[in-house]
Design a protein around this motif. Sequence first.
Motif, PDB file in Angstrom:
ATOM      1  N   VAL A  63       0.840  -1.204   0.000  1.00 47.52           N
ATOM      2  CA  VAL A  63       0.000   0.000   0.000  1.00 47.52           C
ATOM      3  C   VAL A  63       0.872   1.251   0.000  1.00 47.52           C
ATOM      4  N   GLU A  64       1.973   1.221   0.722  1.00 51.22           N
ATOM      5  CA  GLU A  64       2.885   2.368   0.744  1.00 51.22           C
ATOM      6  C   GLU A  64       3.442   2.640  -0.650  1.00 51.22           C
ATOM      7  N   HIS A  65       3.853   1.579  -1.353  1.00 51.83           N
ATOM      8  CA  HIS A  65       4.389   1.750  -2.712  1.00 51.83           C
ATOM      9  C   HIS A  65       3.289   2.182  -3.678  1.00 51.83           C
ATOM     10  N   LEU A  66       2.078   1.666  -3.469  1.00 52.98           N
ATOM     11  CA  LEU A  66       0.939   2.064  -4.300  1.00 52.98           C
ATOM     12  C   LEU A  66       0.677   3.554  -4.144  1.00 52.98           C
ATOM     13  N   ARG A  67       0.634   4.020  -2.917  1.00 49.60           N
ATOM     14  CA  ARG A  67       0.348   5.432  -2.644  1.00 49.60           C
ATOM     15  C   ARG A  67       1.435   6.342  -3.214  1.00 49.60           C
ATOM     16  N   ALA A  68       2.690   5.885  -3.100  1.00 47.58           N
ATOM     17  CA  ALA A  68       3.820   6.692  -3.576  1.00 47.58           C
ATOM     18  C   ALA A  68       4.003   6.611  -5.089  1.00 47.58           C
ATOM     19  N   GLY A  69       3.338   5.668  -5.737  1.00 42.85           N
ATOM     20  CA  GLY A  69       3.516   5.510  -7.182  1.00 42.85           C
ATOM     21  C   GLY A  69       4.849   4.890  -7.537  1.00 42.85           C
ATOM     22  N   ALA A  90       6.253  -3.820  -7.664  1.00 47.86           N
ATOM     23  CA  ALA A  90       6.405  -5.097  -8.370  1.00 47.86           C
ATOM     24  C   ALA A  90       7.358  -6.029  -7.630  1.00 47.86           C
ATOM     25  N   ARG A  91       8.454  -5.480  -7.119  1.00 46.64           N
ATOM     26  CA  ARG A  91       9.422  -6.317  -6.398  1.00 46.64           C
ATOM     27  C   ARG A  91       8.798  -6.914  -5.141  1.00 46.64           C
ATOM     28  N   THR A  92       8.079  -6.087  -4.382  1.00 44.86           N
ATOM     29  CA  THR A  92       7.444  -6.569  -3.150  1.00 44.86           C
ATOM     30  C   THR A  92       6.369  -7.590  -3.466  1.00 44.86           C
ATOM     31  N   LEU A  93       5.571  -7.324  -4.508  1.00 51.07           N
ATOM     32  CA  LEU A  93       4.494  -8.247  -4.868  1.00 51.07           C
ATOM     33  C   LEU A  93       5.062  -9.583  -5.316  1.00 51.07           C
ATOM     34  N   ARG A  94       6.152  -9.569  -6.088  1.00 51.40           N
ATOM     35  CA  ARG A  94       6.749 -10.819  -6.556  1.00 51.40           C
ATOM     36  C   ARG A  94       7.173 -11.695  -5.370  1.00 51.40           C
ATOM     37  N   GLY A  95       7.855 -11.099  -4.409  1.00 46.73           N
ATOM     38  CA  GLY A  95       8.285 -11.855  -3.244  1.00 46.73           C
ATOM     39  C   GLY A  95       7.118 -12.297  -2.381  1.00 46.73           C
ATOM     40  N   HIS A  96       6.121 -11.426  -2.270  1.00 47.03           N
ATOM     41  CA  HIS A  96       4.934 -11.719  -1.462  1.00 47.03           C
ATOM     42  C   HIS A  96       4.186 -12.926  -2.010  1.00 47.03           C
ATOM     43  N   ILE A  97       3.968 -12.953  -3.315  1.00 49.26           N
ATOM     44  CA  ILE A  97       3.261 -14.063  -3.948  1.00 49.26           C
ATOM     45  C   ILE A  97       4.084 -15.345  -3.853  1.00 49.26           C
ATOM     46  N   ALA A  98       5.385 -15.213  -4.018  1.00 47.89           N
ATOM     47  CA  ALA A  98       6.253 -16.395  -4.029  1.00 47.89           C
ATOM     48  C   ALA A  98       6.278 -17.121  -2.695  1.00 47.89           C
ATOM     49  N   GLU A  99       5.971 -16.447  -1.611  1.00 51.10           N
ATOM     50  CA  GLU A  99       5.996 -17.093  -0.302  1.00 51.10           C
ATOM     51  C   GLU A  99       4.981 -18.221  -0.198  1.00 51.10           C
ATOM     52  N   ASP A 117      11.329 -18.195 -14.190  1.00 51.59           N
ATOM     53  CA  ASP A 117      10.042 -18.631 -14.698  1.00 51.59           C
ATOM     54  C   ASP A 117       8.948 -17.587 -14.531  1.00 51.59           C
ATOM     55  N   MET A 118       9.222 -16.534 -13.772  1.00 44.39           N
ATOM     56  CA  MET A 118       8.222 -15.485 -13.653  1.00 44.39           C
ATOM     57  C   MET A 118       8.559 -14.406 -14.671  1.00 44.39           C
ATOM     58  N   ILE A 119       7.533 -13.953 -15.367  1.00 49.98           N
ATOM     59  CA  ILE A 119       7.741 -12.940 -16.394  1.00 49.98           C
ATOM     60  C   ILE A 119       8.383 -11.707 -15.765  1.00 49.98           C
ATOM     61  N   GLU A 120       9.456 -11.242 -16.390  1.00 54.04           N
ATOM     62  CA  GLU A 120      10.090 -10.029 -15.880  1.00 54.04           C
ATOM     63  C   GLU A 120       9.282  -8.846 -16.342  1.00 54.04           C
ATOM     64  N   PHE A 121       8.546  -8.244 -15.429  1.00 56.87           N
ATOM     65  CA  PHE A 121       7.606  -7.207 -15.785  1.00 56.87           C
ATOM     66  C   PHE A 121       7.687  -6.108 -14.749  1.00 56.87           C
ATOM     67  N   THR A 122       8.246  -4.971 -15.110  1.00 67.23           N
ATOM     68  CA  THR A 122       8.342  -3.860 -14.180  1.00 67.23           C
ATOM     69  C   THR A 122       7.613  -2.665 -14.785  1.00 67.23           C
ATOM     70  N   PRO A 123       6.376  -2.434 -14.354  1.00 63.73           N
ATOM     71  CA  PRO A 123       5.597  -1.340 -14.935  1.00 63.73           C
ATOM     72  C   PRO A 123       6.054   0.016 -14.428  1.00 63.73           C
ATOM     73  N   SER A 124       5.560   1.036 -15.053  1.00 62.83           N
ATOM     74  CA  SER A 124       5.823   2.402 -14.566  1.00 62.83           C
ATOM     75  C   SER A 124       4.486   3.025 -14.222  1.00 62.83           C
ATOM     76  N   ILE A 125       4.185   3.094 -12.939  1.00 62.92           N
ATOM     77  CA  ILE A 125       2.884   3.611 -12.513  1.00 62.92           C
ATOM     78  C   ILE A 125       2.744   5.063 -12.965  1.00 62.92           C
ATOM     79  N   HIS A 126       1.555   5.387 -13.514  1.00 61.23           N
ATOM     80  CA  HIS A 126       1.318   6.746 -13.988  1.00 61.23           C
ATOM     81  C   HIS A 126       1.381   7.732 -12.846  1.00 61.23           C
ATOM     82  N   LYS A 127       1.983   8.826 -13.099  1.00 59.67           N
ATOM     83  CA  LYS A 127       2.054   9.894 -12.110  1.00 59.67           C
ATOM     84  C   LYS A 127       0.818  10.768 -12.216  1.00 59.67           C
TER      85      LYS A 127
END
Length: 228
Positions: A187-193, A199-208, A218-228
Amino acid sequence: MTTGPNESPSASERAYQVIRDHILDGTHAPGTMLGENTLAADLGVSRTPVRVALARLQDEGWISIYPKRGALVQGMSERTVAELADARFVLETTAVDRASGELRQRLAERLEDSIDEQRAAFAGKDIRRFIDLTLRFHRGFVEAGGNSVLLELYDQLSDRHRFVLFASGEHLLTRCADIIAEHVTLVEHLRAGNAAEFARTLRGHIAENAPAAAVGRDMIEFTPSIHK
């Protein structure tokens, strides 16, 4: 099948819902052989609606029916769990990337309320509610994207996600506090954009809660750029 406000679900629909829920929450664990007679007696219905429900569950891949023997609960393979993690990662990060700044802020406020509810569920040792809240928490990221097709795709993964969480068993119980902390960080990263950290936190979170194959190569390397 849906019912109106003054209607009750059919016997086959009720049988389907109960049997499916028991598969998802681990009451009917993978490898369990389910018998029509026992299920019908437990549910208080005839064998016919049970047979219809089992056929539907077989179509969905949760069981395999063996004539005159019963229905074997299949659960999910490690590969499927890994693919689920991959799909969730792509859908959640894609939707968040497409959300406007205003929507991200509104979502962050709503998810902070959800985190408070998660803490209460954890404190009360209500694992079923904790799982329900976790599912809704992650669905919020996809809702924010405003794409009904992405949301429909995500909802199709909901039962599998629920199964994985219940199947985590004691591992999930020991990780509840960590899961909540990771939700706070998301949520902190979401709020800050901050797209890369989200993406890094979500990848590790899901992998647990998924096999190692779900991350890294095996996970698609996908790093989006959140709109400002």
